[in-house]
Design a protein around this motif. Sequence first.
Motif, PDB file in Angstrom:
ATOM      1  N   ARG A 282       0.713  -1.284   0.002  1.00 27.21           N
ATOM      2  CA  ARG A 282       0.102   0.087   0.100  1.00 27.21           C
ATOM      3  C   ARG A 282       0.843   1.456  -0.175  1.00 27.21           C
ATOM      4  NH1 ARG A 282      -3.337   1.540   5.388  1.00 27.21           N
ATOM      5  NH2 ARG A 282      -1.003   1.589   6.178  1.00 27.21           N
TER       6      ARG A 282
ATOM      7  N   GLY B  67     -12.398  -4.005  -0.384  1.00 32.79           N
ATOM      8  CA  GLY B  67     -12.322  -2.769   0.207  1.00 32.79           C
ATOM      9  C   GLY B  67     -11.499  -2.078  -0.769  1.00 32.79           C
ATOM     10  N   THR B  68     -10.876  -0.884  -0.358  1.00 36.47           N
ATOM     11  CA  THR B  68     -10.162   0.227  -0.929  1.00 36.47           C
ATOM     12  C   THR B  68      -8.434  -0.139  -0.407  1.00 36.47           C
ATOM     13  OG1 THR B  68     -10.310   1.720   0.454  1.00 36.47           O
ATOM     14  CG2 THR B  68     -11.825   1.643  -1.120  1.00 36.47           C
TER      15      THR B  68
ATOM     16  N   HIS C  17      -6.482   1.934   0.530  1.00 35.54           N
ATOM     17  CA  HIS C  17      -6.168   2.572   2.012  1.00 35.54           C
ATOM     18  C   HIS C  17      -6.516   1.606   2.858  1.00 35.54           C
ATOM     19  CE1 HIS C  17      -5.954   5.496   5.059  1.00 35.54           C
ATOM     20  NE2 HIS C  17      -6.941   5.259   5.354  1.00 35.54           N
ATOM     21  N   GLU C  18      -7.609   0.963   3.140  1.00 36.07           N
ATOM     22  CA  GLU C  18      -7.878  -0.017   3.780  1.00 36.07           C
ATOM     23  C   GLU C  18      -7.411  -1.542   3.924  1.00 36.07           C
ATOM     24  OE1 GLU C  18     -12.502   1.016   4.014  1.00 36.07           O
ATOM     25  OE2 GLU C  18     -12.068   0.112   2.358  1.00 36.07           O
TER      26      GLU C  18
ATOM     27  N   ALA D 156      -5.450  -3.126   7.140  1.00 37.25           N
ATOM     28  CA  ALA D 156      -6.294  -3.195   8.211  1.00 37.25           C
ATOM     29  C   ALA D 156      -7.491  -4.111   8.041  1.00 37.25           C
ATOM     30  CB  ALA D 156      -6.792  -1.871   8.356  1.00 37.25           C
ATOM     31  N   LEU D 157      -8.048  -4.300   6.795  1.00 32.22           N
ATOM     32  CA  LEU D 157      -8.934  -5.372   6.584  1.00 32.22           C
ATOM     33  C   LEU D 157      -8.487  -6.678   6.553  1.00 32.22           C
ATOM     34  CD1 LEU D 157     -11.252  -3.473   3.883  1.00 32.22           C
ATOM     35  CD2 LEU D 157     -11.753  -4.148   6.259  1.00 32.22           C
TER      36      LEU D 157
ATOM     37  N   ARG E 143      -8.121  -7.599  10.381  1.00 31.96           N
ATOM     38  CA  ARG E 143      -9.312  -7.713  10.956  1.00 31.96           C
ATOM     39  C   ARG E 143     -10.097  -9.215  10.421  1.00 31.96           C
ATOM     40  NH1 ARG E 143     -13.716  -3.250   9.456  1.00 31.96           N
ATOM     41  NH2 ARG E 143     -12.061  -2.206  10.092  1.00 31.96           N
TER      42      ARG E 143
ATOM     43  N   SER F  91     -16.211  -7.137   3.943  1.00 29.83           N
ATOM     44  CA  SER F  91     -15.723  -5.747   3.771  1.00 29.83           C
ATOM     45  C   SER F  91     -15.563  -4.927   4.777  1.00 29.83           C
ATOM     46  CB  SER F  91     -16.623  -5.167   2.834  1.00 29.83           C
ATOM     47  OG  SER F  91     -17.963  -4.777   3.098  1.00 29.83           O
ATOM     48  N   ALA F  92     -15.419  -3.634   4.724  1.00 31.01           N
ATOM     49  CA  ALA F  92     -15.371  -2.988   6.130  1.00 31.01           C
ATOM     50  C   ALA F  92     -16.872  -2.940   6.563  1.00 31.01           C
ATOM     51  CB  ALA F  92     -14.671  -1.577   5.538  1.00 31.01           C
TER      52      ALA F  92
ATOM     53  N   PRO G 178     -13.650  -3.347  14.310  1.00 32.38           N
ATOM     54  CA  PRO G 178     -12.984  -2.333  13.836  1.00 32.38           C
ATOM     55  C   PRO G 178     -12.572  -1.126  14.658  1.00 32.38           C
ATOM     56  CG  PRO G 178     -15.196  -2.781  12.646  1.00 32.38           C
ATOM     57  CD  PRO G 178     -15.101  -3.609  13.803  1.00 32.38           C
TER      58      PRO G 178
END
Length: 505
Positions: free
Chosen positions: A401, A431-432, A434-435, A438-439, A442, A472-473, A492
């Motif tokens: 990223r 997701g995107t 940017h995420e 983290a995703l 998670r 997804s988020a 989250p």
Amino acid sequence: MSLDAAPPLYPLFADLRGRTALVVGGGGVARRKAASLLQSGARVVVGAPELEPTLSAWALEGRIVHRRGRFRPSWLDDAWLAIAATDEVAVNREVAAAAEARRIWVNVVDDAALSRFQVPARVERGPLQIAISSGGGAPMLARLLRERLETQLDDSWSALATLLARQRGRIRARWPDPGARRRAFARLLAGPLQGLLRRRRDREAELLLDAELAPDGPTSAAPAGSVALVGAGPGDPGLLTLRALRLLNEADVILHDRLVGDGVLALARRDAELVSVGKQAGDHRTAQERIHALMIDHARAGRRVVRLKGGDPFVFGRGGEELEALHAHGIGYEVVPGITAAVACAAYAGVPLTHRDHAQSVRLVTAHCSASLDTLDWPALAQERQTLAVYMGVAMLDTLRTRLVGEGRDPATPFALVENGSRPEQRVVTGTLHELPALARRHAVRSPALLILGEVAALAETLHWFGDAPLSAASAVLRSPHAGAGGPVPAPGTPEPDRALERAA
């Protein structure tokens, strides 16, 4: 006499070249029967009031003769055999009775009692034919067996039958004793002859057979071993190629990667030796050298070796290095491609790797360590309107990223992270960019997982068809199937150390 009490049919193959065969009926069934007879070189006469379009065209072209009208016994006057293929029971009975009176072999489609011969299910490989019959009592069983044999016999059998037929006289002269001839054939077929034909090395195959047929040719020799690099695909056994399946059924030894699933291995020959050669972190060079040694040693011992590799052998599979080792030691080899993870994971996630509106190119990238990342062309990877398929990148998502965004890739670029693609336990996280890290944390994504990055990845939300809907988020259920002993995945926003991704590599 009932079918249960009837004796078995007498099998034979009829030479119909130039001989008249009558087909009564003008529909689709009659067309299929006529086509088979034409293939056998018969003079085909089709009798019916009207013909379906293909039969009508054949009649205009002179390929068949059309007898217009209802059946008349005189149609049988010069026939050697007849087939009744109408949908009128009375007409079929009339054809059967007239043929019986003239001692003409007759088949009534789907009526074993009225038939005097049965048309078998056939497997054809050039001059080699396998005919399968249930005596007319269970035609679907014969068709099922034919389908299974179709997967087992490739086109090299046609070339082999043609070559041996061409040399039949020399073969009989070289080994006049039937017992010696059988033993010689067993040795020939266990050797490299058919493999050469399979690889379209026809001239080499002919030279090999010429050497065997020479008066002072070899009479015994140890069988030559060989190695096949076979792509096992992403995990679903149904995605194996027919050639891969055949080799698994022929192999003496199978050297398989750690990620080749049990479902694929279950298709191997029951008495094959299965050897796991999965690499461990930090020991790749030693493991690779061991694989080379195993392939060479088993092949030199005369064994048929399958080197079974996840995905495709030539896409981040080190297949090139293995072929170089085999070539250097004079070991015969072949390569059977497999469906690579990028293609399979994308398809099973509902993501088209290319799309007219979103992506005109695809880049396959490996990111299993920092050293491999340092060699990548990051400005090119950050360009838009292309899809990135990143192999072995679960542990490097933060770096991916950072580097891509730093080179100008939009942080809002969609991604789909496919874990265990094509397998029953498949999960897709979306997701995107940017995420992304983290995703992945998670949802506790683990290897094997493939990252698809680009505008096309957004289509996973609407086009998914296999397994559960993407996570997804916004996913409400955040418990990972891996959470067993470790408890639920943090909600989250809960901080989580980067070592979770390191463990997932």
